[in-house]
Design a protein around this motif. Structure first.
Motif, PDB file in Angstrom:
ATOM      1  N   GLY A 109       0.782  -1.227   0.000  1.00 30.61           N
ATOM      2  CA  GLY A 109       0.000   0.000   0.000  1.00 30.61           C
ATOM      3  C   GLY A 109       0.815   1.279   0.000  1.00 30.61           C
ATOM      4  O   GLY A 109       0.249   2.382  -0.084  1.00 30.61           O
ATOM      5  N   SER A 110       2.128   1.183   0.115  1.00 31.30           N
ATOM      6  CA  SER A 110       2.979   2.371   0.105  1.00 31.30           C
ATOM      7  C   SER A 110       3.042   2.976  -1.296  1.00 31.30           C
ATOM      8  O   SER A 110       2.881   2.270  -2.299  1.00 31.30           O
ATOM      9  N   LYS A 111       3.295   4.263  -1.349  1.00 28.24           N
ATOM     10  CA  LYS A 111       3.421   4.965  -2.626  1.00 28.24           C
ATOM     11  C   LYS A 111       4.877   4.945  -3.072  1.00 28.24           C
ATOM     12  O   LYS A 111       5.781   5.230  -2.300  1.00 28.24           O
ATOM     13  N   VAL A 112       5.081   4.582  -4.337  1.00 28.63           N
ATOM     14  CA  VAL A 112       6.441   4.582  -4.882  1.00 28.63           C
ATOM     15  C   VAL A 112       6.832   6.013  -5.227  1.00 28.63           C
ATOM     16  O   VAL A 112       6.120   6.715  -5.955  1.00 28.63           O
ATOM     17  N   THR A 113       7.970   6.463  -4.693  1.00 27.52           N
ATOM     18  CA  THR A 113       8.435   7.839  -4.936  1.00 27.52           C
ATOM     19  C   THR A 113       9.600   7.901  -5.907  1.00 27.52           C
ATOM     20  O   THR A 113       9.737   8.865  -6.658  1.00 27.52           O
ATOM     21  N   THR A 114      10.457   6.878  -5.909  1.00 31.75           N
ATOM     22  CA  THR A 114      11.624   6.881  -6.808  1.00 31.75           C
ATOM     23  C   THR A 114      11.938   5.474  -7.293  1.00 31.75           C
ATOM     24  O   THR A 114      11.703   4.482  -6.606  1.00 31.75           O
ATOM     25  N   TYR A 115      12.477   5.432  -8.504  1.00 27.25           N
ATOM     26  CA  TYR A 115      12.998   4.191  -9.072  1.00 27.25           C
ATOM     27  C   TYR A 115      14.468   4.453  -9.418  1.00 27.25           C
ATOM     28  O   TYR A 115      14.779   5.423 -10.123  1.00 27.25           O
ATOM     29  N   GLU A 116      15.351   3.590  -8.965  1.00 24.86           N
ATOM     30  CA  GLU A 116      16.773   3.745  -9.267  1.00 24.86           C
ATOM     31  C   GLU A 116      17.374   2.407  -9.663  1.00 24.86           C
ATOM     32  O   GLU A 116      17.043   1.374  -9.097  1.00 24.86           O
ATOM     33  N   ARG A 117      18.236   2.472 -10.664  1.00 19.58           N
ATOM     34  CA  ARG A 117      18.996   1.295 -11.069  1.00 19.58           C
ATOM     35  C   ARG A 117      20.444   1.506 -10.632  1.00 19.58           C
ATOM     36  O   ARG A 117      21.035   2.557 -10.900  1.00 19.58           O
ATOM     37  N   GLN A 118      20.991   0.523  -9.931  1.00 16.03           N
ATOM     38  CA  GLN A 118      22.364   0.642  -9.442  1.00 16.03           C
ATOM     39  C   GLN A 118      23.217  -0.467 -10.031  1.00 16.03           C
ATOM     40  O   GLN A 118      22.857  -1.638  -9.999  1.00 16.03           O
ATOM     41  N   GLU A 119      24.352  -0.064 -10.552  1.00 16.11           N
ATOM     42  CA  GLU A 119      25.300  -1.023 -11.112  1.00 16.11           C
ATOM     43  C   GLU A 119      26.504  -1.104 -10.184  1.00 16.11           C
ATOM     44  O   GLU A 119      27.213  -0.119  -9.976  1.00 16.11           O
ATOM     45  N   THR A 120      26.736  -2.266  -9.604  1.00 13.35           N
ATOM     46  CA  THR A 120      27.903  -2.497  -8.752  1.00 13.35           C
ATOM     47  C   THR A 120      29.015  -3.046  -9.628  1.00 13.35           C
ATOM     48  O   THR A 120      28.899  -4.141 -10.189  1.00 13.35           O
ATOM     49  N   ARG A 121      30.086  -2.271  -9.751  1.00 15.61           N
ATOM     50  CA  ARG A 121      31.151  -2.614 -10.684  1.00 15.61           C
ATOM     51  C   ARG A 121      32.423  -3.127 -10.012  1.00 15.61           C
ATOM     52  O   ARG A 121      33.367  -3.531 -10.690  1.00 15.61           O
ATOM     53  N   ALA A 122      32.480  -3.067  -8.684  1.00 12.36           N
ATOM     54  CA  ALA A 122      33.704  -3.466  -7.987  1.00 12.36           C
ATOM     55  C   ALA A 122      33.364  -4.242  -6.724  1.00 12.36           C
ATOM     56  O   ALA A 122      32.270  -4.121  -6.174  1.00 12.36           O
ATOM     57  N   THR A 123      34.305  -5.016  -6.272  1.00 13.15           N
ATOM     58  CA  THR A 123      34.155  -5.729  -5.013  1.00 13.15           C
ATOM     59  C   THR A 123      35.411  -5.529  -4.179  1.00 13.15           C
ATOM     60  O   THR A 123      36.469  -5.149  -4.704  1.00 13.15           O
ATOM     61  N   LEU A 124      35.292  -5.772  -2.889  1.00 14.22           N
ATOM     62  CA  LEU A 124      36.417  -5.599  -1.977  1.00 14.22           C
ATOM     63  C   LEU A 124      37.216  -6.893  -1.916  1.00 14.22           C
ATOM     64  O   LEU A 124      36.648  -7.985  -1.820  1.00 14.22           O
ATOM     65  N   LYS A 125      38.538  -6.751  -1.946  1.00 14.23           N
ATOM     66  CA  LYS A 125      39.390  -7.936  -1.975  1.00 14.23           C
ATOM     67  C   LYS A 125      40.753  -7.604  -1.383  1.00 14.23           C
ATOM     68  O   LYS A 125      41.210  -6.471  -1.448  1.00 14.23           O
ATOM     69  N   TYR A 126      41.392  -8.608  -0.788  1.00 12.45           N
ATOM     70  CA  TYR A 126      42.774  -8.443  -0.341  1.00 12.45           C
ATOM     71  C   TYR A 126      43.694  -8.647  -1.541  1.00 12.45           C
ATOM     72  O   TYR A 126      43.594  -9.643  -2.260  1.00 12.45           O
ATOM     73  N   VAL A 127      44.600  -7.696  -1.734  1.00  9.13           N
ATOM     74  CA  VAL A 127      45.554  -7.746  -2.834  1.00  9.13           C
ATOM     75  C   VAL A 127      46.966  -7.816  -2.251  1.00  9.13           C
ATOM     76  O   VAL A 127      47.322  -7.033  -1.364  1.00  9.13           O
ATOM     77  N   SER A 128      47.761  -8.752  -2.744  1.00 11.73           N
ATOM     78  CA  SER A 128      49.112  -8.935  -2.217  1.00 11.73           C
ATOM     79  C   SER A 128      49.983  -7.720  -2.481  1.00 11.73           C
ATOM     80  O   SER A 128      49.936  -7.111  -3.561  1.00 11.73           O
ATOM     81  N   LEU A 129      50.771  -7.358  -1.483  1.00 14.97           N
ATOM     82  CA  LEU A 129      51.729  -6.262  -1.624  1.00 14.97           C
ATOM     83  C   LEU A 129      52.975  -6.768  -2.342  1.00 14.97           C
ATOM     84  O   LEU A 129      53.321  -7.952  -2.253  1.00 14.97           O
ATOM     85  N   GLN A 130      53.670  -5.878  -3.056  1.00  8.78           N
ATOM     86  CA  GLN A 130      54.897  -6.283  -3.735  1.00  8.78           C
ATOM     87  C   GLN A 130      55.944  -6.750  -2.737  1.00  8.78           C
ATOM     88  O   GLN A 130      56.701  -7.685  -2.995  1.00  8.78           O
ATOM     89  N   SER A 131      55.990  -6.105  -1.592  1.00  8.32           N
ATOM     90  CA  SER A 131      56.873  -6.530  -0.503  1.00  8.32           C
ATOM     91  C   SER A 131      56.147  -6.275   0.812  1.00  8.32           C
ATOM     92  O   SER A 131      55.395  -5.301   0.927  1.00  8.32           O
ATOM     93  N   PRO A 132      56.324  -7.138   1.809  1.00  8.99           N
ATOM     94  CA  PRO A 132      55.611  -6.979   3.075  1.00  8.99           C
ATOM     95  C   PRO A 132      55.919  -5.644   3.757  1.00  8.99           C
ATOM     96  O   PRO A 132      57.030  -5.125   3.658  1.00  8.99           O
ATOM     97  N   THR A 133      54.919  -5.113   4.450  1.00  6.88           N
ATOM     98  CA  THR A 133      55.112  -3.926   5.277  1.00  6.88           C
ATOM     99  C   THR A 133      55.478  -4.385   6.679  1.00  6.88           C
ATOM    100  O   THR A 133      54.709  -5.087   7.331  1.00  6.88           O
ATOM    101  N   LYS A 134      56.664  -3.984   7.134  1.00  9.63           N
ATOM    102  CA  LYS A 134      57.140  -4.433   8.439  1.00  9.63           C
ATOM    103  C   LYS A 134      56.967  -3.343   9.490  1.00  9.63           C
ATOM    104  O   LYS A 134      57.116  -2.161   9.213  1.00  9.63           O
ATOM    105  N   TYR A 135      56.661  -3.780  10.707  1.00  4.90           N
ATOM    106  CA  TYR A 135      56.638  -2.893  11.856  1.00  4.90           C
ATOM    107  C   TYR A 135      56.851  -3.724  13.112  1.00  4.90           C
ATOM    108  O   TYR A 135      56.936  -4.957  13.043  1.00  4.90           O
TER     109      TYR A 135
END
Length: 344
Positions: free
Chosen positions: A118-144
């Motif tokens: 019974g709610s009134k529709v106010t907006t219609y939107e199309r969303q395209e998700t183009r990326a995802t989150l991922k762990y990427v290996s470093l060229q050399s480890p970061t030490k601390y």
């Protein structure tokens, strides 16, 4: 198996994260390093007016190289305000555009009829998700280094870089100071030798790389850390592998592909770089170093392009003066946030 999910201001709905951005900047003063993101914005939305470029305040505020994980670009198009997250190298993560009812797939239109109540529709939107989150290996480890030092009866936890830069210093309470010894005592008092759990096939690469880094480790538990991108699907970012190690319980982290994320080992005071020892001496004169660890980060979180972008539909509704949104996949399935309780 246990599952945990990054939520709130961390990883769960990116739209929620974006709302926590830093104070808005002048549209004509784009931050250094945002050039590729701004260019990608103009290419994707040529008719839009740029209103501002902001770095995130919480999650995504700083990647390993010091840049933000993404920029949030505010704009106006056709009299409607919008935001689009774009990585520093110009990858659009999510692109949302207003559409009309006639642009909806039949399955989505059917889903709206079922869920609107019974709610009134106010907006219609199309969303395209183009990326995802991922762990990427470093060229050399970061030490601390993580060092526990005492001075005048007080105990401190110090994090330092190899060049002697002190990243953080925290005074420890009594429970922190005795925590490691308490863990060791608890493990040593165990009457039985722990037996390794059966590891599911999808976790084996992660577990194998952890065991290669820590030879002899007997895995007791594996917890999945997931990422919900708001499209109704959860991806596994990493596995947290738990095992007894030298009298205490240790956790190591690895990706589903078998790349270890971090590694640490106990070292002696003499093994600390001279710059680190000198920095601690200057920061805490006449202090005593009680313990030290060399830490290594082998990967960083990064948004990477999806081979097949995901399309979802976001519908704005109003009823009795209250507004809400519901989202659907292209197949008309209502999208609900993931919610997992921890447990085996």
């Amino acid at each position: 198996m246990r599952i945990s999910l990054m939520t709130g201001a961390s990883l769960v709905a990116l739209s929620a994260v974006i709302s926590t951005c830093a104070a808005r900047q002048s549209p004509i003063q784009n931050p250094p390093g945002s050039e590729a993101a701004v260019n990608a914005f103009h290419k994707a939305l040529p008719g839009a007016t740029l209103k501002g470029v902001e770095a995130p305040k919480n999650f995504g505020a700083e990647a390993a190289d010091g840049s933000p994980l993404f920029w949030t670009i505010r704009y106006e198009l056709g009299g409607v305000a919008g935001e689009v997250p774009i990585t520093p190298d110009g990858l659009i993560m999510k692109l949302k555009q207003r559409i009309s009812a006639g642009d909806l797939p039949a399955a989505v239109a059917k889903g709206i009829s079922k869920e609107a109540n019974g709610s009134k529709v106010t907006t219609y939107e199309r969303q395209e998700t183009r990326a995802t989150l991922k762990y990427v290996s470093l060229q050399s480890p970061t030490k601390y280094y993580m060092i526990q030092a005492t001075q005048s009866g007080k105990s401190y936890l110090i994090v330092a870089r190899p060049d002697g830069t002190i990243s953080s210093q925290q005074q420890l309470g009594a429970e922190n100071e005795g925590g490691e010894k308490a863990e060791e005592a608890a493990e040593k008092s165990s009457a039985s030798t722990p037996k390794e759990i059966q590891v599911p096939k999808e976790q084996r690469k992660a577990v194998d790389c952890v065991k290669a880094a820590y030879p002899g480790a007997l895995v007791q538990a594996v917890e999945s850390v997931g990422y919900d991108d708001g499209t109704g699907e959860m991806s596994v970012l990493s596995y947290e592998v738990e095992f007894p190690w030298h009298g205490s319980v240790k956790e190591a982290h690895a990706t589903p592909d078998g790349d270890i994320l971090d590694y640490d080992r106990k070292i002696s005071e003499a093994e600390l770089p001279k710059a680190v020892r000198d920095a601690i001496g200057a920061k805490l004169p006449n202090s005593t170093i009680k313990s030290a660890k060399q830490m290594e980060d082998h990967a960083e979180l990064k948004f990477v392009a999806l081979t097949n972008p995901k399309t979802t539909y976001i519908i704005g509704l109003t009823a009795n003066g209250k507004s809400r949104q519901i989202s659907f996949t292209s197949e008309g399935k209502k999208i609900t946030p993931f919610s997992f309780s921890q447990g085996k």
